[in-house]
Scaffold this active site. Structure first.
Site, PDB file in Angstrom:
ATOM      1  N   ASP A 277      80.036 -22.056  14.572  1.00  0.00           N
ATOM      2  CA  ASP A 277      80.645 -20.878  13.943  1.00  0.00           C
ATOM      3  C   ASP A 277      79.548 -20.134  13.171  1.00  0.00           C
ATOM      4  OD1 ASP A 277      82.421 -18.955  13.153  1.00  0.00           O
ATOM      5  OD2 ASP A 277      83.937 -20.327  12.394  1.00  0.00           O
TER       6      ASP A 277
HETATM    7  C1  BGC Z   1      85.078 -17.082  12.255  1.00  0.00           C
HETATM    8  C2  BGC Z   1      85.184 -17.253  13.741  1.00  0.00           C
HETATM    9  C3  BGC Z   1      84.695 -16.017  14.445  1.00  0.00           C
HETATM   10  C4  BGC Z   1      83.252 -15.767  14.011  1.00  0.00           C
HETATM   11  C5  BGC Z   1      82.613 -14.608  14.708  1.00  0.00           C
HETATM   12  C6  BGC Z   1      83.708 -16.593  11.828  1.00  0.00           C
HETATM   13  O1  BGC Z   1      83.706 -16.199  10.493  1.00  0.00           O
HETATM   14  O2  BGC Z   1      85.378 -18.310  11.622  1.00  0.00           O
HETATM   15  O3  BGC Z   1      86.514 -17.534  14.084  1.00  0.00           O
HETATM   16  O4  BGC Z   1      84.805 -16.165  15.830  1.00  0.00           O
HETATM   17  O5  BGC Z   1      83.254 -15.532  12.616  1.00  0.00           O
HETATM   18  O6  BGC Z   1      83.087 -13.397  14.268  1.00  0.00           O
END
Ligand code: BGC
Length: 739
Positions: A277
């Site tokens: 993530d």
């Molecule tokens: C979130 C993810 C997301 C990623 C990219 C993160 O803050 O937890 O779910 O896909 O950002 O935007």
């Protein structure tokens, strides 16, 4: 785990992998790897989010192979040009992979996932994802970070909006439907998006519902509840998986060999791409798991993260980690292979890139969005059959900012939906009834507003109208990532507004738009009808208007328990019975004492322990009766099939759709099992006055659970079974499972 043991698990995992793609592709991957410098390999393992525009600096970096993927990058034209540079001007011509959070729609916004799940309509959910994939891929995106399949049992957690709810079986099916929709029949098709099941694992179990917080999950719960939806998404073909921000039992999910090497690669043999993530690798430092970015890079790669999102620990440190012998280059090759394989599977190497076209909301995409929004609304209360309203109503007062707020209606994680495309309930009601019969007052500036300055206008509108439609709930910015709440009540002065309006004695229907279950007991008591609409997306307005006026009949059912008060949280239907279960009506201070334990049961002294609305609950405008439960297989074997049926009759005057649910409970098990577990459901349409026999066939293997040794077993014994309208009621039967 020592490094040596991690490596041996890893080797075992590779040896056991299912053939990940055709041998031609594997050959091409090997040939390419053989020509890549270590730097080019690490570039492939790096994903950037900073390319807002394709600047000269980025052009140069792409030529040098600095990035394997971009997240949320540039315009469609920038993406196409960046891809051209990567393919024709970089040394090896390796294409870029453009990713985006296409969570519940791209231009056409469908209900939030918690709302979509409430439709229990897997084929429609799949169509919505297919539509989103078509719109996004037309603009050069080939990878979405969805579906989120985190089990969520705590409405304080803002990301419950993105989850299919609290049940692993349903979440797995919803996730699988989304995967199929995003990816379509073949990833190579230009309109396919690679799906990404996230956030592996336990992100929804954040302690106290506070986002990013630690998750403490006993292995048996992990295996029976939190992991199965991931497995289901991968079995449906999801090409990628994202690790979670949180720790699981003290070990960050992004540096977790148990989750990644042992379970994902070893037991499940997942051959696809694992991405971290956002900055989750560098966050291994504040977690207290890595001392430096270099340690973080090493631990993440050892655990099995192929691509680093946004932070640059891999780029900054993998080269010297290899040089110093702390990381074998074979680990890097494995990660790069997983990335290249996806690029081959998506056809990025072979297909001539087409010029990006701007995609749009279309009549077809609106129709899918409206159907899904209609099916996702859950009718919670309908006293004296206030609903549906008659279209000959003299006038309606529409009160509340959420009646006319496109952004709030779309909900969390909307990056490409345009407010101008949204049809609000106010607009739809005006279209349906004519402007003159619709009296609108915001009442409050927004859902958090504590000022009562707008009350007089709202009350004046309500006084003039025959019926009041109150739009209550939460704005878009109150749910989603980093939007945990410690209270679940209607924010601002909404409850006071309801009380003032209720005093007028007019019929009132409340429509609640929110990204999570809220507690609104007192509000529900003061109005005749209540609907929960989630954040219903682009076509939420017409969907709600149709439901209010009987153009459509509600059929949604909750996929998450609505508590009476935040003090009951976490509350979910699949709980254990305890040694001292309380009768549902028992409340108050126990009469006995520890020596004479009357009333010493598992409950609260100040509020019923039962929920406000249970999982699976939802009313219709018609009445369904359940009868004639037949357990057609009173004894089944481990390799056999449970067959149970019941008759569902529509006693009302309207045709309606019922979501019929099947639950089971093993009476005695080596690890105590939930009082009920969903094992099947069917959405059936029944005409007024008609009956249908609904039959469930459940393979015995679907009744398996993990024993004390963490083996997935079918334990023999007596089982209860229910065919039910929700997790609290229904008809009960029995069967036994024999070895
Ligand atoms: C979130 C993810 C997301 C990623 C990219 C993160 O803050 O937890 O779910 O896909 O950002 O935007």
């Amino acid at each position: 785990m020592t490094y040596g043991s991690v490596l041996s698990v890893f080797v075992f995992a590779i040896a056991g992998l299912a053939a990940p793609s055709d041998s031609g592709t594997e050959q091409r991957i090997r040939a390419l790897l053989g020509r890549m410098t270590l730097e080019e390999k690490i570039g492939q393992m790096s994903q950037s989010t900073s390319m807002a525009r394709l600047t000269d600096e980025f052009r140069e970096q792409i030529r040098k192979g600095r990035w394997g993927s971009f997240l949320n990058a540039g315009s469609p034209a920038d993406r196409a040009e960046a891809q051209r540079i990567a393919r024709t001007e970089s040394r090896l011509g390796i294409p870029l992979l453009f990713a985006r959070d296409v969570i519940h729609g791209y231009h056409t916004i469908f209900p939030i996932p918690l709302g979509q799940a409430a439709s229990w309509d897997l084929s429609l959910i799949e169509q919505a994802a297919r539509t989103a994939a078509r719109e996004a891929s037309a603009e050069g995106i080939r990878w979405t970070f969805a579906p989120m399949v985190d089990i969520a049992r705590d409405p304080r957690w803002g990301r419950i909006a993105e989850s299919p709810g609290e049940d692993p079986y349903l979440a797995g099916l919803v996730g699988a439907a989304m995967v199929q929709g995003f990816q379509g029949p073949d990833l190579k098709n230009l309109d396919a998006l690679a799906a990404c099941v996230k956030h592996y694992a336990g992100y929804g179990a954040a302690e106290a519902g506070r986002d990013y917080n630690s998750a403490w999950i006993p292995e048996v719960l992990l295996r029976d509840v939190y992991l199965p939806p991931f497995r289901a998404g991968l079995d449906a073909g999801a090409a990628t998986l994202m690790t979670a921000f949180n720790t699981v039992n003290g070990v960050p999910a992004t540096g977790n060999p148990f989750l990644l090497r042992q379970i994902l690669r070893g037991e499940w043999k997942f051959p696809g791409l694992v991405v971290s993530d956002y900055e989750a690798i560098s966050e291994l430092i504040p977690h207290g798991f890595a001392a430096t970015p270099r340690d973080a890079a090493r631990e993440a790669l050892k655990a099995g993260i192929d691509m680093e999102m946004v932070s640059t620990a891999y780029w900054d440190h993998l080269k010297t980690l290899v040089a110093s012998g702390q990381i074998p280059e074979s680990l890097i090759d494995q990660a790069v292979s997983n990335i290249l394989r996806l690029k081959f599977q998506l056809g990025l190497f072979d297909v001539t890139p087409v010029a990006p076209a701007q995609s749009h909301v279309t009549p077809e995409s609106r129709a899918i969005a409206q159907r899904l929004a209609t099916e996702s609304v859950v009718l919670l209360k309908n006293q004296d059959r206030l609903l549906p309203l008659s279209k000959s109503v003299r006038s309606v007062a529409v009160i509340g900012s959420l009646a006319d707020s496109p952004v709030d209606q779309m909900g969390t994680w909307v990056m490409d939906g345009q407010p101008a495309d949204v049809v609000t309930p106010l607009a739809a009601l005006r279209r349906m009834l004519g402007d003159d019969r619709v009296l609108y007052a915001r009442g409050m500036v927004n859902s958090r507003d504590s000022s009562k300055a707008g009350f007089p206008d709202a009350l004046a509108a309500a006084r003039r109208a025959e019926v009041v439609l109150l739009f209550l709930g939460e704005e878009q910015i109150l749910s989603g990532e980093a939007r945990s709440r410690a209270f679940l009540n209607l924010p601002g002065a909404q409850s006071e507004l309801v009380t003032e309006i209720a005093k007028l004695g007019k019929p009132v229907a409340a429509i609640i738009l929110s990204g999570r279950p809220l507690t609104f007991h007192e509000v529900a008591d003061q109005v005749q009808a209540v609907m929960w609409a989630g954040h219903p997306g682009t076509m939420g307005g017409p969907a709600i208007a149709d439901l209010l006026f009987g153009e459509a009949v509600p059929s949604g059912k909750l996929t998450v328990t609505f508590p009476r008060t935040v003090g009951q949280v976490p509350i979910y239907y699949a709980h254990l019975n305890t040694g001292r279960p309380a009768p549902p009506t028992e409340l108050g201070i126990p009469l006995g004492n520890p020596a004479n334990p009357q009333g010493y049961t598992s409950k609260y002294i100040d509020v019923d322990f039962t929920p406000e609305y249970p999982f699976g609950y939802g009313l219709s405008y018609t009445t369904f009766e359940y009868s004639n439960l037949r357990v057609e297989t009173p004894v089944i074997r481990r390799n056999g099939m449970l067959k149970v049926s019941a008759v569902i009759s529509n006693h009302g005057t309207l045709e309606g759709t019922e979501v019929v649910q099947l639950y089971v409970h093993p009476v005695a098990a080596s690890v105590a099992q939930p009082v009920r577990l969903l094992k099947g459901f069917q959405r059936i349409s029944i005409k007024s006055g008609k009956s249908e026999t609904v039959t469930f066939n459940v393979p015995a293997r679907d009744l398996a659970f993990h024993n004390q040794k963490m083996q997935l077993v079918n334990e023999p014994g007596r089982y209860q079974v229910w065919i039910a309208p929700d997790s609290a009621g229904g008809l009960e039967g029995q069967f036994s499972l024999e070895q």
